[in-house]
Write a protein that holds these residues in place. Structure first.
Motif, PDB file in Angstrom:
ATOM      1  N   SER A  47      20.685  36.634 -33.015  1.00 28.54           N
ATOM      2  CA  SER A  47      20.575  36.577 -31.941  1.00 28.54           C
ATOM      3  C   SER A  47      19.740  38.112 -31.897  1.00 28.54           C
ATOM      4  CB  SER A  47      22.074  37.075 -31.000  1.00 28.54           C
ATOM      5  OG  SER A  47      23.073  36.024 -31.235  1.00 28.54           O
ATOM      6  N   ASP A 178      19.351  29.939 -29.406  1.00 30.90           N
ATOM      7  CA  ASP A 178      19.424  31.279 -29.801  1.00 30.90           C
ATOM      8  C   ASP A 178      21.119  30.702 -30.090  1.00 30.90           C
ATOM      9  OD1 ASP A 178      21.719  32.202 -31.133  1.00 30.90           O
ATOM     10  OD2 ASP A 178      21.355  34.270 -29.423  1.00 30.90           O
ATOM     11  N   GLU A 179      21.256  29.155 -30.747  1.00 30.60           N
ATOM     12  CA  GLU A 179      22.760  28.819 -30.712  1.00 30.60           C
ATOM     13  C   GLU A 179      22.948  27.453 -29.831  1.00 30.60           C
ATOM     14  OE1 GLU A 179      26.062  29.535 -33.149  1.00 30.60           O
ATOM     15  OE2 GLU A 179      25.323  31.669 -33.621  1.00 30.60           O
TER      16      GLU A 179
HETATM   17 MG   LIG Z   1      23.745  35.084 -32.212  1.00 26.57          MG
END
Ligand SMILES: [Mg+2]
Ligand SMILES: Nc1ncnc2c1ncn2[C@@H]1O[C@H](COP(=O)(O)OP(=O)(O)OP(=O)(O)O)[C@@H](O)[C@H]1O
Length: 257
Positions: A47, A178-179
């Motif tokens: 991240s 991000d995810e």
């Molecule tokens: Mg992360």
């Protein structure tokens, strides 16, 4: 020489939070049409890396070049870097579509208002044009019928698809994910992956942090395994998942099956 096909070039990126050095010299190039998957354990810096690309985190050292334009940074006097030109950062950021794990829709706005907000108020697009583009995007992510609903009345999968439409509405050079499915109930993951998969097949440039390994293998053309703030191994998905060289990568892959 600037390579016009180069969408993002990150060179020797370092990031520290106080004593903790989270990124220890990460370099990565995304050419137009690349779909790059970033994998790695919790805390490996995935991240942070994405957030540095659009300057949500300020790097401690290194350079970031978006579409041939290098973000100009100066020393901040505390051992880190700060952007020299805020307007440059705003301009570059307005060309990057970011989708977070937690959707981050504006709760007081309808889905349609969420999608047109930046195009109208930041990019100064005429409202009728922005609405037209937003409606096309909402159709694409299967949310046209929900355009006047508020986020609180949508499922997690619907909210995330709205967030993807919002990110696409700025006509980004690169999409950063991000995810995007990790906060979703398992039965809602598929609908979001299907939208992202369509974008990948259209050869939209993307950097995708994900723990969905099967998906990463299917949609990406390059996989980066981050471990302890460095790129431990990278390569085409067949090599990374089919014939990993590093012990750490082998362990990581076996741990998530
Ligand atoms: Mg992360
Ligand atoms: N704002 C911050 N201040 C201090 N430490 C931070 C900050 N943001 C991240 N960190 C630390 O940096 C490290 C990397 O965090 P990061 O969120 O980039 O990891 P990640 O690979 O995305 O992990 P996950 O898979 O859990 O999302 C972690 O040790 C985290 O605690």
């Amino acid at each position: 020489m600037t390579d016009s096909a180069q969408a993002i070039e990150v060179s020797n990126l370092h990031k520290r939070f106080g004593p903790l050095e989270v990124l220890k010299g990460v370099s990565l190039t995304a050419r137009q049409g690349d779909v790059i998957a970033i994998i790695g354990g919790s805390g490996s810096g995935k991240s942070t890396f994405l957030r540095c690309i659009n300057m949500l985190e300020l790097p401690s050292a290194g350079t970031i070049t978006i579409h041939g334009e290098t973000i100009v940074m100066k020393k901040d006097g505390h051992g880190g870097l700060a952007p020299s030109d805020r307007r440059q950062v705003q301009r570059i950021r307005s060309r990057l579509g970011m989708v977070f794990q937690s959707f981050n829709l504006w709760q007081h706005m309808t889905v349609l208002q969420n999608v047109i907000e930046v195009p109208v108020h930041v990019l100064k697009q005429p409202k009728d044009k922005a609405v037209e583009i937003a409606e096309t995007l909402l159709r694409r992510v299967g949310l046209y019928e929900k355009r006047d609903a508020y986020p609180a009345f949508l499922s997690g999968g619907q909210q995330q698809r709205a967030a993807i439409a919002r990110a696409l509405a700025i006509q980004p050079l690169v999409m950063l994910f991000d995810e995007p499915t990790s906060a979703l109930d398992p039965e809602l993951v598929g609908e979001v992956l299907s939208v992202i998969g369509d974008l990948a097949r259209e050869k939209r440039t993307m950097i995708l942090v994900t723990h969905e390994m099967k998906f990463a293998r299917e949609v990406s053309n390059h996989v980066v395994f981050l471990h302890n703030g460095i790129i431990e191994e990278q390569g085409p998905p067949e090599a990374i998942f089919g014939a990993p060289k590093s012990d750490r990568l082998r362990k990581f892959i076996s741990s998530i099956h």
